[in-house]
Design an enzyme around this catalytic site. Structure first.
Site, PDB file in Angstrom:
ATOM      1  CG  ASN A 112      -2.216  -0.783   0.925  1.00 40.05           C
ATOM      2  OD1 ASN A 112      -2.529  -1.072  -0.234  1.00 40.05           O
ATOM      3  ND2 ASN A 112      -2.935  -1.148   1.975  1.00 40.05           N
ATOM      4  CG  HIS A 351       0.746  -9.841   5.350  1.00 36.19           C
ATOM      5  ND1 HIS A 351       0.116 -10.835   4.644  1.00 36.19           N
ATOM      6  CD2 HIS A 351       0.944 -10.329   6.582  1.00 36.19           C
ATOM      7  CE1 HIS A 351      -0.063 -11.892   5.419  1.00 36.19           C
ATOM      8  NE2 HIS A 351       0.441 -11.612   6.608  1.00 36.19           N
ATOM      9  CB  CYS A 352       0.164  -2.991   4.480  1.00 34.60           C
ATOM     10  SG  CYS A 352      -0.113  -2.578   6.186  1.00 34.60           S
ATOM     11  CB  ALA A 353       0.664  -6.371   0.326  1.00 34.68           C
TER      12      ALA A 353
END
Ligand code: PLP
Length: 393
Positions: A112, A351-353
């Site tokens: 992100n 995982h912010c992804a």
């Protein structure tokens, strides 16, 4: 010691820390010492005073910059700016290089820290073209080249290594692709720095964004923005830079001051410098150990019924993160059981992804990620495998 510190110390002592992909812990003693000494003794504001304490603090930052630059293959230390993290470095790169009407080619595995600034830019009229990685998370340089050639392109952006699969992307090839079309190559090195030998100049990165607190083993709140000589993103933040430039009504264009407005994070920078020196000395042996431990974990998980591992097969190149999915027990539940029953710290979720999980087909389930790093042993890995077996059993 405060009561809160006593409590967290006890928690820390019983934790088996396997979340180095989020942040490395514990930090090597020289890093702890450098941060403590910076707070305790380096009282002056660097570049803001000619008295001995301020000069000493400026020298500390100068030395830390040189050490970090040497570790990463940045030939001129002025091309390395201290920022708050990889996130800030990537925001400076993307927002400082791209303008409405520009076109950028990006990879589908991005964090992100790349996706969100690009979404802001897309709303302002930047044409963002996403190229899909394969099912293991690996980018194909030919596909990126085809996308770049389709229309004039200002920049290519790609991670050096995935925070979900550990995949090491062919960023040197992508830099060749970008440069052949006159585009900048922007690399998110958050998961690579400290885990791989990196030579930013040899890779051909125009921007290399580093997180100070992950594999680099520094404290949180510090990152590195490494620029090639020709690459000049606009500054996003303006303010005091000390030194002799105070009379200028606008931000100085000289590096690194251009990207370092305001009082610097001296304790963080001192820690990053000590960490870079530590990695320069111990990194080689540590990388070998990390490769061995992640392969051991990988093989251990694959031997368990119902589990699969995202990304490439065991012993293929990867940075030491490993994400696992169970066919029945969800990742949050596994993380909860590992923490409560075994004191294992590992991270479940996206995982912010989310873009990476979408690419891998795990957007709905997420995964449980283990991140291996400094201080981990074969015993930690074996305990994690045993814990997974029992938690899913
Ligand atoms: N890029 C990747 C691939 C990451 O894994 C992270 C952190 O998790 C970042 C960027 C952002 O790094 P930082 O939080 O240090 O700014």
């Amino acid at each position: 010691m405060t009561e809160a510190a006593r409590d967290i110390r006890a928690t820390a002592a019983r934790t088996v820390y396997l979340d180095h992909g989020a942040t490395s812990w514990p930090k090597p003693q020289p890093v702890v010492q450098a941060v403590r000494e910076a707070v305790e003794f380096y009282g002056g504001n660097p570049g803001r005073g000619a008295y001995e304490l301020a000069l000493a603090t400026a020298r500390l930052i100068h030395d830390a910059r040189r050490t970090c630059a040497a570790l990463l293959g940045v030939r001129d230390p002025s091309d390395l700016a201290f920022v708050s993290g990889a996130t800030e470095a990537l925001n400076i790169a993307l927002k400082g290089l791209l303008a409405p009407g520009d076109r950028v080619v990006a990879c589908s595995m991005e964090h992100n820290a790349v996706v969100r600034p690009l979404n802001v830019l897309a709303a302002q009229g930047v044409d963002v073209v996403w190229v899909d990685a394969d099912s293991t998370g690996l980018m194909d340089a030919d596909e990126v080249e085809a996308a770049v050639r389709r229309a004039p392109t200002r920049a290519v952006v790609c991670q050096h290594a995935s925070n979900v699969t550990g995949t090491i992307q062919p960023v040197g090839d992508l830099a060749d692709v970008a440069h052949a079309s006159g585009a900048w190559m922007i690399v998110d090195g958050a998961q690579a720095a400290g885990h791989l030998d990196i030579d930013v100049a040899a890779l051909g990165a125009d921007v290399y964004a580093v997180s100070g607190h992950k594999g680099l083993l520094g404290p949180q709140g510090v990152g590195l923005l490494c620029l090639s000589e020709a690459c000049e993103p606009r500054d996003l933040v303006q303010g005091g830079t000390g030194g002799g430039a105070s009379e200028l009504p606008t931000q100085p264009t000289a590096r690194p001051d251009r990207y370092e407005a305001g009082t610097p994070n001296t304790p963080g920078i001192a820690g990053a410098g000590a960490a870079a020196a530590f990695v320069a000395e111990h990194g080689h042996a540590q990388h070998g150990l990390e490769r061995e431990l992640v392969a051991r974990l990988h093989e251990g998980v694959l031997a368990l019924p119902g589990f699969r591992v995202l990304g490439s097969p065991p012993r293929e190149p990867r940075v030491p993160v490993l994400s696992v999915v169970h066919e029945r027990v969800d990742a949050d539940q596994l993380a909860f059981l590992l923490d409560k029953r075994y004191g294992i710290a590992a991270r479940a979720g996206l995982h912010c992804a989310p873009a990476a999980h979408r690419t891998l087909g795990t957007l709905a389930t997420g995964a449980l990620r283990f991140g291996i790093g400094w201080g981990n042993t074969a015993e930690h890995v074996d305990l994690a495998v045993q814990a997974l077996a029992e938690a899913a059993g």
